[in-house]
Design a protein around this motif. Structure first.
Motif, PDB file in Angstrom:
ATOM      1  N   GLY A   1      -2.998  19.490  25.678  1.00 20.24           N
ATOM      2  CA  GLY A   1      -3.685  19.369  24.401  1.00 20.24           C
ATOM      3  C   GLY A   1      -2.823  19.717  23.203  1.00 20.24           C
ATOM      4  O   GLY A   1      -3.352  20.057  22.126  1.00 20.24           O
ATOM      5  N   ALA A   2      -1.492  19.636  23.347  1.00 18.48           N
ATOM      6  CA  ALA A   2      -0.592  19.962  22.238  1.00 18.48           C
ATOM      7  C   ALA A   2      -0.706  18.918  21.134  1.00 18.48           C
ATOM      8  O   ALA A   2      -0.897  17.730  21.389  1.00 18.48           O
ATOM      9  N   GLN A   3      -0.579  19.369  19.905  1.00 16.57           N
ATOM     10  CA  GLN A   3      -0.575  18.465  18.752  1.00 16.57           C
ATOM     11  C   GLN A   3       0.840  18.189  18.255  1.00 16.57           C
ATOM     12  O   GLN A   3       1.065  17.229  17.519  1.00 16.57           O
TER      13      GLN A   3
ATOM     14  N   ASP B   1       4.882   7.906  18.478  1.00 17.70           N
ATOM     15  CA  ASP B   1       4.080   6.832  19.054  1.00 17.70           C
ATOM     16  C   ASP B   1       2.909   7.376  19.883  1.00 17.70           C
ATOM     17  O   ASP B   1       1.882   6.703  20.023  1.00 17.70           O
ATOM     18  N   ALA B   2       3.110   8.581  20.437  1.00  9.35           N
ATOM     19  CA  ALA B   2       2.054   9.192  21.245  1.00  9.35           C
ATOM     20  C   ALA B   2       1.078  10.013  20.402  1.00  9.35           C
ATOM     21  O   ALA B   2       0.186  10.677  20.953  1.00  9.35           O
ATOM     22  N   GLY B   3       1.243   9.986  19.086  1.00  8.41           N
ATOM     23  CA  GLY B   3       0.347  10.734  18.212  1.00  8.41           C
ATOM     24  C   GLY B   3       0.694  12.194  18.089  1.00  8.41           C
ATOM     25  O   GLY B   3      -0.130  13.005  17.640  1.00  8.41           O
ATOM     26  N   LEU B   4       1.935  12.569  18.479  1.00 12.46           N
ATOM     27  CA  LEU B   4       2.392  13.950  18.401  1.00 12.46           C
ATOM     28  C   LEU B   4       3.318  14.129  17.209  1.00 12.46           C
ATOM     29  O   LEU B   4       4.084  13.221  16.861  1.00 12.46           O
ATOM     30  N   VAL B   5       3.283  15.307  16.603  1.00  9.44           N
ATOM     31  CA  VAL B   5       4.222  15.621  15.521  1.00  9.44           C
ATOM     32  C   VAL B   5       5.501  16.174  16.148  1.00  9.44           C
ATOM     33  O   VAL B   5       5.456  17.158  16.900  1.00  9.44           O
ATOM     34  N   PHE B   6       6.617  15.547  15.860  1.00  9.43           N
ATOM     35  CA  PHE B   6       7.913  16.031  16.309  1.00  9.43           C
ATOM     36  C   PHE B   6       8.402  17.041  15.275  1.00  9.43           C
ATOM     37  O   PHE B   6       8.572  16.695  14.099  1.00  9.43           O
ATOM     38  N   ILE B   7       8.601  18.282  15.679  1.00 10.23           N
ATOM     39  CA  ILE B   7       8.988  19.333  14.728  1.00 10.23           C
ATOM     40  C   ILE B   7      10.492  19.240  14.510  1.00 10.23           C
ATOM     41  O   ILE B   7      11.304  19.937  15.123  1.00 10.23           O
ATOM     42  N   GLY B   8      10.837  18.325  13.630  1.00  7.00           N
ATOM     43  CA  GLY B   8      12.215  18.010  13.322  1.00  7.00           C
ATOM     44  C   GLY B   8      12.244  16.860  12.349  1.00  7.00           C
ATOM     45  O   GLY B   8      11.193  16.442  11.836  1.00  7.00           O
ATOM     46  N   PRO B   9      13.411  16.303  12.089  1.00  6.20           N
ATOM     47  CA  PRO B   9      13.513  15.210  11.120  1.00  6.20           C
ATOM     48  C   PRO B   9      12.955  13.903  11.672  1.00  6.20           C
ATOM     49  O   PRO B   9      12.707  13.782  12.886  1.00  6.20           O
TER      50      PRO B   9
ATOM     51  N   VAL C   1       1.291  24.004  20.271  1.00  3.68           N
ATOM     52  CA  VAL C   1       2.627  23.399  20.193  1.00  3.68           C
ATOM     53  C   VAL C   1       3.293  23.497  21.552  1.00  3.68           C
ATOM     54  O   VAL C   1       3.321  24.570  22.175  1.00  3.68           O
ATOM     55  N   LEU C   2       3.830  22.372  22.014  1.00  2.31           N
ATOM     56  CA  LEU C   2       4.599  22.355  23.252  1.00  2.31           C
ATOM     57  C   LEU C   2       6.071  22.595  22.916  1.00  2.31           C
ATOM     58  O   LEU C   2       6.624  21.949  22.008  1.00  2.31           O
ATOM     59  N   VAL C   3       6.711  23.500  23.628  1.00  3.51           N
ATOM     60  CA  VAL C   3       8.129  23.814  23.424  1.00  3.51           C
ATOM     61  C   VAL C   3       8.923  23.087  24.500  1.00  3.51           C
ATOM     62  O   VAL C   3       8.896  23.468  25.672  1.00  3.51           O
ATOM     63  N   ALA C   4       9.605  22.027  24.091  1.00  2.50           N
ATOM     64  CA  ALA C   4      10.301  21.160  25.049  1.00  2.50           C
ATOM     65  C   ALA C   4      11.706  21.665  25.315  1.00  2.50           C
ATOM     66  O   ALA C   4      12.708  20.960  25.092  1.00  2.50           O
TER      67      ALA C   4
END
Length: 692
Positions: free
Chosen positions: A74-76, A97-105, A5-8
């Motif tokens: 390589g974050a999902q 759109d980039a195939g990443l799960v946004f951890i939020g609504p 997980v990437l922490v933005a």
């Protein structure tokens, strides 16, 4: 569950998210700007990726750079924390759109609830009561003013695209509407990239109560009780607690159900907060204000009374899990209170501060938790939000939680950066706070009484003693004999404490003890006990130790380089400079100077550097000049707005000290300035005429 997980985000929330990722066995990826290359969140993550230069617009607010960092690491999934892009629908959609799960609504829910105008219309249709205010989007300045006048003063101007108090303006005088609308638009544009405003009726002496909701992707929504957030300054929360002493079980259930309806109305998924304005005299007359579509700063108090890790449930919900509990399974146990530690100086009107963290002590355990992004030796600048950390206390009841939090704040040391910790400690002891008689205007009404006036006598004595026992800095390639240092050092043992008694004219004798402690020096204070005799000079003995008034007995200090002493006592930082004087043969004060026998005096630095004259306008804080309204040669009136300086997302207007002519202007829009840097000079009209 995700592998990586990437922490933005940055600071304490990034550290907080990384902690839960580690507990779940998930690889964490931190991102950093050039200003944060050695930050704590970078060091604690499993890996870190540089995303650009220091300005947030070129790093933490750049969706493209964040997505590239996710691809490279390589974050999902991406956890946005709060602030920056956490409530940005475009970023959430870009992740998808980039195939990443946004951890939020979902992006659609963020967009709907992020537009406060549409949000009010949506929840009202779901049967949730709302605050009366303007209708429609993209109102012009004139339409906003018309709506405000129709509603009637006082009114609250609010950015439609954001929250956190940024850009909010309380207006009580219709004559000030134009200037306040312009300022609110500037702050909204700078904070959220959108200057759309709305206006709402202001409710005098309201309480701010919010409900934590949690929803999964399978249609299950629960609320986790409320948080009382009424202690605010400049519309920014500074103390939060759970539960609220105002609500009974019936009102709590009704507000919780209203929050659940609001979440369902926008198709919400994840952790979110529904905020209500509540008349203190009639809690049942609550009204919806807004919904924050992210994790809140104050989420730890909810975690402590429910036993749930909200970050963990954000991750599980984002990974597709169902909530394994229903509303009847949620219980609230005990009481929790949180204090936000910010880089600001109460003695300078709470202006943003900064500097190097010279020494750091953050309490943990015994019912106390500190969430922090600080590290010893780190630099606190003016580019980002001023919040540094959060101190949270838990107890079986409210009185215990308050007592533990006050003690924890007294034990918090962030040496080198002025903070509001001492102010918060005094606020928590205010009779109205202790009684739970709160409202959003309480802090502003009591602020003057909560800011200390002057420096405690024992602080001068401690600084003088440290100066007396600080050896001169060793020169290059020289060896210093530790046995001759006079600092209590001993081979293979605990450093000894140096104790001295000081007779302060007009006061009881003060006993001060010093002991080396890590990067700094631990200092203890006390009054000499009754009947005790002061020791002979340099004997190092001490009599019975009695507590000082106020109970603050421990601090830490550092002699930076032989020229300056910095001391922190009960959350308040004091800075001193050495002044050479052959007269320094006793401890006594001459003006702001205290003298120690046979040593140089220690001179207290005043709040604010000396100005070169009443005509000179200097920067009240380090920051960036965003607006310049005058030019050299312009005639100005007393109190006229001349420039705007922004730091840590806060604007400060620089006004003319008197009527006159602008005879010097040293900055332009975009100029970065240091604290007390000269910005302009306004020469009085008569003086300008005489010079001509």
């Amino acid at each position: 569950m995700f592998d990586t997980v990437l922490v933005a985000n940055r600071g304490e929330i990034a550290v907080r998210v990384i902690r839960t990722l580690r507990e779940l066995g998930v690889r964490s990826v931190a991102v950093f700007s050039d200003a944060d290359a050695d930050a704590r969140h970078v060091r604690e993550a499993d890996t870190a990726v540089r995303i650009g230069p220091a300005p947030a617009s070129e790093s933490y607010l750049s969706a493209d750079r964040l997505l590239e960092a996710a691809r490279r690491s390589g974050a999902q999934a991406v956890h946005p924390g709060y602030g920056f892009l956490a409530e940005n629908a475009g970023f959430a959609q870009a992740c998808a759109d980039a195939g990443l799960v946004f951890i939020g609504p979902p992006a659609a829910a963020i967009a709907l609830m992020g537009d406060k105008i549409r949000a009010k219309e949506t929840v009202a249709a779901a049967g949730v009561p709302v605050v009366p205010g303007s209708t429609g989007s993209d109102l012009t300045d004139g339409q906003l003013a018309d709506a405000a006048n129709e509603i009637g003063m006082p009114v609250l101007l609010k950015p439609s695209a954001g929250g956190g108090g940024k850009g909010m303006r309380l207006v009580r005088d219709a004559a000030l509407l134009a200037d306040e609308i312009a300022a609110a638009r500037r702050e909204a544009r700078a904070s959220f990239g959108d200057d759309t405003l709305l206006v709402e009726r202001w409710i005098d002496r309201p309480r701010h109560i919010e409900i934590q909701v949690l929803a999964d992707g399978h249609g299950n929504v629960v609320h986790l009780g409320e948080r009382e957030c009424s202690l605010q300054r400049r519309h920014q929360k500074i103390i939060e607690e759970a539960p609220s002493v105002l609500l009974d079980e019936r009102t709590r259930a009704a507000m919780g159900e209203a929050a659940v309806r609001a979440a369902r109305s926008c198709g919400y998924v994840g952790a979110g907060t529904v905020e209500f304005i509540v008349p203190g005299s009639d809690p049942a007359a609550y009204c919806f204000m807004e919904m924050n579509t992210r994790l809140q700063v104050e989420h730890p108090v909810t975690e402590l009374i429910t036993g749930l890790d909200l970050v963990e449930w954000q991750l599980r919900v984002a990974a597709g899990e169902r909530l394994p509990f229903g509303q009847d399974d949620i219980t609230l146990t005990g009481h929790a209170v949180e204090a936000r530690i910010c880089a600001e100086d109460p003695a300078r009107g709470f202006l943003p501060s900064g500097g190097a963290v010279l020494a750091l002590h953050e309490p943990q355990g015994g019912g106390v938790r500190t969430d922090s992004g600080l590290g010893e030796g780190g630099e606190v600048g003016s580019l980002y939000d001023p919040m540094l950390s959060k101190v949270i206390a838990y107890g079986p009841d409210r009185a215990t939680a308050l007592r533990r939090l006050r003690a924890a704040l007294a034990d918090t040391v962030i040496l080198g950066v002025p903070t509001n910790a001492g102010f918060l400690r005094r606020l928590l002891g205010h009779p109205a706070v202790v009684a739970g008689d709160l409202d959003t205007g309480l802090v502003e009404r009591e602020v003057d009484a909560l800011v200390p006036d002057g420096v405690p006598e024992e602080v001068y004595a401690a600084a003088a003693l440290l100066r007396q026992h600080s050896p001169a800095p060793a020169g290059p390639r020289t060896w210093a004999d530790p046995f001759s240092a006079g600092d209590g050092w001993r081979l293979g043992g605990t450093p000894a404490r140096t104790v001295r008694h000081f007779r302060i004219p007009g006061h009881d004798p003060v006993q001060v003890g010093l002991r080396p402690c890590g990067a700094g020096t631990e200092v203890t204070f006390g009054h000499v006990g009754e009947g005790a005799q002061p020791p002979a000079p340099d004997s190092g003995t001490c009599g019975p130790l009695g507590p000082l008034p106020g109970g603050a007995e421990t601090a830490r200090l550092i002699a930076d380089d032989g020229r300056r002493v910095t001391l922190e006592l009960a959350g308040v930082t004091h800075s001193f400079a050495h002044a050479a004087s052959p007269e320094g043969r006793w401890l006594g004060r001459d003006g702001d100077t205290w003298h120690v026998r046979d040593h140089d005096p220690v001179e207290a630095s005043l709040t604010g550097a000396a100005r070169s004259g009443a005509d000179t306008l200097a920067a009240p804080m380090p920051g960036t000049v965003t607006v310049v309204k005058v030019a050299v040669g312009d005639e100005v009136a007393a109190g006229q707005s001349l420039l705007v300086v922004e730091a840590m997302k806060m604007e400060h207007v620089i006004s003319a000290p008197h009527a006159g002519t602008v005879t010097e202007l040293d900055v332009t829009a975009g100029t970065t300035v240091a604290m007390d840097q000269v910005l302009a000079v306004v020469t009085p009209v008569a003086a300008a005429g005489e010079e001509a």
